[in-house]
Structures are given as C-alpha cells and as structure tokens.
Design a protein around this motif. Structure first.
Motif, mmCIF file in Angstrom:
data_model
loop_
_atom_site.group_PDB
_atom_site.id
_atom_site.type_symbol
_atom_site.label_atom_id
_atom_site.label_comp_id
_atom_site.label_asym_id
_atom_site.label_seq_id
_atom_site.Cartn_x
_atom_site.Cartn_y
_atom_site.Cartn_z
ATOM 1 N N MET A 58 0.828 -1.205 0.000
ATOM 2 C CA MET A 58 0.000 0.000 0.000
ATOM 3 C C MET A 58 0.867 1.261 0.000
ATOM 4 O O MET A 58 0.549 2.258 -0.659
ATOM 5 C CB MET A 58 -0.924 -0.012 1.219
ATOM 6 C CG MET A 58 -1.942 -1.151 1.205
ATOM 7 S SD MET A 58 -2.959 -1.231 2.713
ATOM 8 C CE MET A 58 -3.844 0.320 2.587
ATOM 9 N N LEU A 59 1.974 1.209 0.734
ATOM 10 C CA LEU A 59 2.878 2.358 0.805
ATOM 11 C C LEU A 59 3.506 2.626 -0.562
ATOM 12 O O LEU A 59 3.682 3.784 -0.964
ATOM 13 C CB LEU A 59 3.969 2.093 1.840
ATOM 14 C CG LEU A 59 4.792 3.285 2.333
ATOM 15 C CD1 LEU A 59 3.906 4.383 2.879
ATOM 16 C CD2 LEU A 59 5.775 2.810 3.407
ATOM 17 N N SER A 62 1.091 4.551 -2.626
ATOM 18 C CA SER A 62 1.114 5.970 -2.278
ATOM 19 C C SER A 62 2.367 6.653 -2.836
ATOM 20 O O SER A 62 2.333 7.827 -3.212
ATOM 21 C CB SER A 62 1.076 6.141 -0.755
ATOM 22 O OG SER A 62 -0.107 5.592 -0.211
ATOM 23 N N SER A 63 3.469 5.907 -2.889
ATOM 24 C CA SER A 63 4.706 6.457 -3.439
ATOM 25 C C SER A 63 4.548 6.767 -4.918
ATOM 26 O O SER A 63 5.069 7.774 -5.421
ATOM 27 C CB SER A 63 5.858 5.462 -3.244
ATOM 28 O OG SER A 63 6.078 5.193 -1.880
ATOM 29 N N THR A 65 1.796 7.698 -6.339
ATOM 30 C CA THR A 65 1.014 8.934 -6.399
ATOM 31 C C THR A 65 1.890 10.148 -6.136
ATOM 32 O O THR A 65 1.778 11.179 -6.830
ATOM 33 C CB THR A 65 -0.126 8.882 -5.363
ATOM 34 O OG1 THR A 65 -0.965 7.757 -5.632
ATOM 35 C CG2 THR A 65 -0.957 10.155 -5.403
ATOM 36 N N LEU A 66 2.777 10.051 -5.145
ATOM 37 C CA LEU A 66 3.660 11.169 -4.818
ATOM 38 C C LEU A 66 4.574 11.508 -5.995
ATOM 39 O O LEU A 66 4.752 12.685 -6.338
ATOM 40 C CB LEU A 66 4.502 10.829 -3.590
ATOM 41 C CG LEU A 66 5.572 11.869 -3.210
ATOM 42 C CD1 LEU A 66 4.924 13.181 -2.812
ATOM 43 C CD2 LEU A 66 6.453 11.346 -2.078
ATOM 44 N N ASP A 114 3.468 17.094 0.909
ATOM 45 C CA ASP A 114 3.189 15.705 0.529
ATOM 46 C C ASP A 114 4.396 14.807 0.792
ATOM 47 O O ASP A 114 4.246 13.666 1.266
ATOM 48 C CB ASP A 114 2.809 15.630 -0.953
ATOM 49 C CG ASP A 114 1.446 16.241 -1.241
ATOM 50 O OD1 ASP A 114 0.634 16.331 -0.297
ATOM 51 O OD2 ASP A 114 1.186 16.634 -2.390
ATOM 52 N N MET A 118 4.799 11.500 3.345
ATOM 53 C CA MET A 118 5.298 10.196 2.902
ATOM 54 C C MET A 118 6.498 9.773 3.739
ATOM 55 O O MET A 118 6.661 8.585 4.078
ATOM 56 C CB MET A 118 5.671 10.266 1.423
ATOM 57 C CG MET A 118 6.046 8.916 0.820
ATOM 58 S SD MET A 118 4.714 7.695 0.950
ATOM 59 C CE MET A 118 3.444 8.481 -0.043
ATOM 60 N N SER A 121 5.228 8.305 6.863
ATOM 61 C CA SER A 121 4.657 6.973 6.638
ATOM 62 C C SER A 121 5.749 5.916 6.554
ATOM 63 O O SER A 121 5.627 4.825 7.127
ATOM 64 C CB SER A 121 3.834 6.969 5.343
ATOM 65 O OG SER A 121 2.715 7.824 5.453
ATOM 66 N N SER A 364 3.369 -2.421 -6.454
ATOM 67 C CA SER A 364 2.185 -2.419 -5.582
ATOM 68 C C SER A 364 1.100 -3.368 -6.081
ATOM 69 O O SER A 364 0.267 -3.834 -5.299
ATOM 70 C CB SER A 364 1.617 -0.997 -5.467
ATOM 71 O OG SER A 364 1.152 -0.526 -6.727
#
Length: 409
Positions: A58-59, A62-63, A65-66, A114, A118, A121, A364
């Motif tokens: 999941m992380l 998100s990475s 997306t960043l 942002d 991250m 996280s 992912s």
C-alpha cells in the motif's frame, strides 16, 4: 549514516537521482518474498509478515502517487511558469512574473508537504517492520531451546557467511574512502562553477532556475567564459567522473556480496526449518535497510523542492523587483536561453519520476502476488523452484549509477 551522506551527494547532481528507487523497490519485495518462504511452517509469524508486506504494498501505491505529483509540479514549471517568465521579460511586465512566481511557490509548498507526509509513513512502517523482526527473534529463541545443535552443514554455511561479512566490510571501507574523495573533488568543482557563474550573467540566471550542479557544469562548455575556465571545468569533471565510475564498480561488488549472503542465509533457513527451528530474520533486516534508503531519497526530494521554493523567491527579488534589468536586451536573450535550457532539465527530472512511479505501480500490484499462496502448502520441489526464481531476480538487479551530490547551497 554513511548511506545518507552518499545519497546527499547523489540527489543534487542530476535530475535522475530519484531513479535510485528503481532497484530498491524491487529489492524490498523480493526480500519480503524470501522471508515469507522462510516462515512457511510458522503460521503466527507468517501472518505478521503478511501484514507488513501488505503495508509495504500500500505504501508503494502511495509512493507512485507522490512521484506523479512531482511530475505534475515539474510540468507546471515547464508549461506554465517558464513561458510566462519569458513573456514577462519580453513585454517588460515584472508584475506578471511576480504573480506567477508566487503561484509556483504554492505548488512547490504543497509538494513539500506531501513529501513530508510520505517520509512519516515510511518512518512508521520501518518501525513496524523492526518490531516484527524483534518478535521473530524472540520466538526463534524459544524454538531453539528444542534444538540442541544445528547440522554441520549449517555451521559450515555460517562460516562462509562470516567470510563474506569480512569481504563486505573491506568493500564498504573502500566505498567510504571513495565517498570522501568524491566529496572533496565535487566541492572543488562546485566552488569553481560558482566562481565562473558569478562572472557570467547568463550562467548566473541559469542557476536561478536549475538546482542541479551537474546540469550547470554541462552548460559551461557552451558559453564564452574566461581563459582556462572551460579547461579546468572539464578537468575537474573528468576526475569526478572517474571517481564515480570507481564508486559504481564498488557498489555493484557490494550488492553482489549481499546477493551471495542472501543465498547462504536462505539455504541455512531451509536447514533450520527442517530441524524445527525458526530461521534468523536476516532478510527482514535487509528490508529495513532498503526502506531506510527510500526514506533518505525522500529526504533529498524534500530538500530539492525546498531549494526550488527558495530559488523562486530569490528570482522574484533579484530579477523582477528591479525593473532596470529588464530593459537590457542582452539580459533578455540570456534569460530566455536559460529558461529554455532549464525546461529541458526539468523535463528530464519528470521523466525519471515517471520511471519510478511506473515501477512502484508494478510493485504495488504484481510484486506481492506471492501473498496469495499459503507457503506451508508448497511441496519441497515447489519451494525450491520458488527460491531459485527469487534468487535469480535478486542477482539480476543492478545498482543505480549516479553522480555526486551537489545541490546548490
């Protein structure tokens, strides 16, 4: 801390520094896969590991997306800010430039926020992985009480691992010395570049919109500067490049030794499992190491955007607040040329971010498919084939070849 220093050097030299994430993301998923295989006969620990692997999956999403947000912000600079700055210069409208510079600073400020989220996280996740590693070690000590001694074959492998550790220590010492030499030489080059740019208004303008010293170095070859300046730049750059080549070879050697260690650790794990003992969670410790590397790259990404935010403010104050500069035709030409060159550099940065975003997307979605299979259900033959496949993928990984650090101070 040696790794963090190394990354600091890498991040500011080239817009491709984020590509260090490419091998690291692969290493993390493959090491999780190995750890999952090793805990096949210990369901409680397997569930713990599954939880951490899913968190990582999941992380990584998100990475992705960043990184895409970084691409978008860079594209906004290229497609919106830079063209408007050129218009402002050509039409002598400093107020227009100031307005767009302020707008751009809000984009950059948002991306910094942002990146900070991250970073938090990854820090929390790495702590969770460390806790899981500790839990495995605790339960391992309990199971080892049931095992009087491990086989002679396992003891022999441990001796081999110790020798590999000694070899690894030598390589890491060489890397440390190499890093010191790169730092010293790149600082000399950086000092020379700053001296050259102070004497050339076009290069000085370029430094206002390009945070990568390496890109500035290349541009020096294309302008008219003082006697010997270009020659000295080339000489220093050549020396730095040679040191970087040595570093790349050492980094690959370091990774190759790590690969051998992973292989022996996995064979040892299989023997320990057969004896009813929980194998050492060495692969999870490697996961922690690579998660820390991702965190260091994020720190550098934040530093980069912080530098950009500062540069935009400096440009506003030193260029567009003083309207007399805009009246100079030569200044206008130099400014436009600098902006055009900067656009290409920022496009390169966006391209590197896209590569990494695509890799995180793959990681992912696909790299954790092994979690769908109960490892305890695998036959010995299937387990061996799975092991061979993971090891082959690990051995195929090549480390990132990057330049020294040199974000402008």
């Amino acid at each position: 801390m040696a790794n963090s220093k190394e990354l600091v050097q890498l991040s500011e030299w080239s817009p491709a520094f984020v590509e260090e994430l490419l091998p690291v993301s692969k290493q993390v998923s493959l090491l999780f896969h190995i750890s999952y295989l090793c805990l096949a006969k210990f369901p409680n620990l397997e569930r713990l590991l599954r939880k951490r692997a899913v968190e990582t999956q999941m992380l990584f999403g998100s990475s992705e997306t960043l990184l895409l947000k970084c691409v978008g912000t860079g594209q906004n600079l290229v497609s919106s800010l830079f063209p408007m700055l050129i218009v402002a210069i050509e039409k002598n409208k400093p107020c227009l430039a100031i307005r767009y510079l302020e707008k751009s600073r809000t984009w950059v400020h948002d991306i910094i926020a942002d990146v900070e989220m991250m970073m938090q996280s990854y820090t929390e996740h790495n702590n969770n992985v460390a806790t899981t590693t500790s839990d495995i070690i605790t339960e391992k000590s309990d199971t080892e009480k049931k095992t009087v001694q491990l086989s002679q074959e396992d003891q022999a492998m441990n001796e081999t691992i110790k020798k590999l550790d000694e070899e690894l220590a030598k390589v890491e010492k060489e890397l440390e010395e190499n890093a010191k030499m790169i730092n010293a030489k790149s600082q000399e080059l950086q000092s020379h570049i700053k001296d050259v740019t102070r004497k050339n208004s076009g290069l000085c303008l370029l430094m206002s919109v390009v945070p990568f010293i390496g890109a500035i170095t290349k541009s020096i070859y294309d302008v008219t500067i003082g006697p010997g300046a270009a020659e000295k730049t080339i000489s220093l750059q050549t020396q730095v490049d040679q040191l970087i080549s040595e570093k790349s070879n050492l980094k690959q050697k370091q990774w190759d030794i790590h690969g051998k260690k992973i292989g022996y650790h996995l064979k040892s794990a299989k023997l320990q499992i057969d004896l009813g003992a929980i194998p050492s969670p060495v692969h999870l410790k490697e996961v922690q190491r690579y998660l820390s590397k991702i965190l260091q790259i994020l720190i550098q990404l934040k530093k980069l955007w912080g530098k950009v935010e500062s540069m935009l403010e400096t440009m506003k104050q030193k260029t567009f607040v003083n309207e007399d500069l805009i009246e100079d035709p030569d200044f206008k030409d130099q400014f436009v040329n600098s902006i055009q060159y900067a656009s290409q550099i920022w496009s390169d940065f966006g391209g590197s971010c896209i590569k990494c975003a695509q890799m995180f997307k793959i990681q992912s979605k696909d790299a954790y498919a092994f979690l769908e299979i109960d490892p305890s259900s695998l036959s010995d033959d299937v387990w061996e084939k799975e092991y061979d496949s993971v090891m082959a993928q690990l051995q195929e990984i090549k480390v990132f070849e990057g330049g020294p650090i040199a974000i402008q101070e």
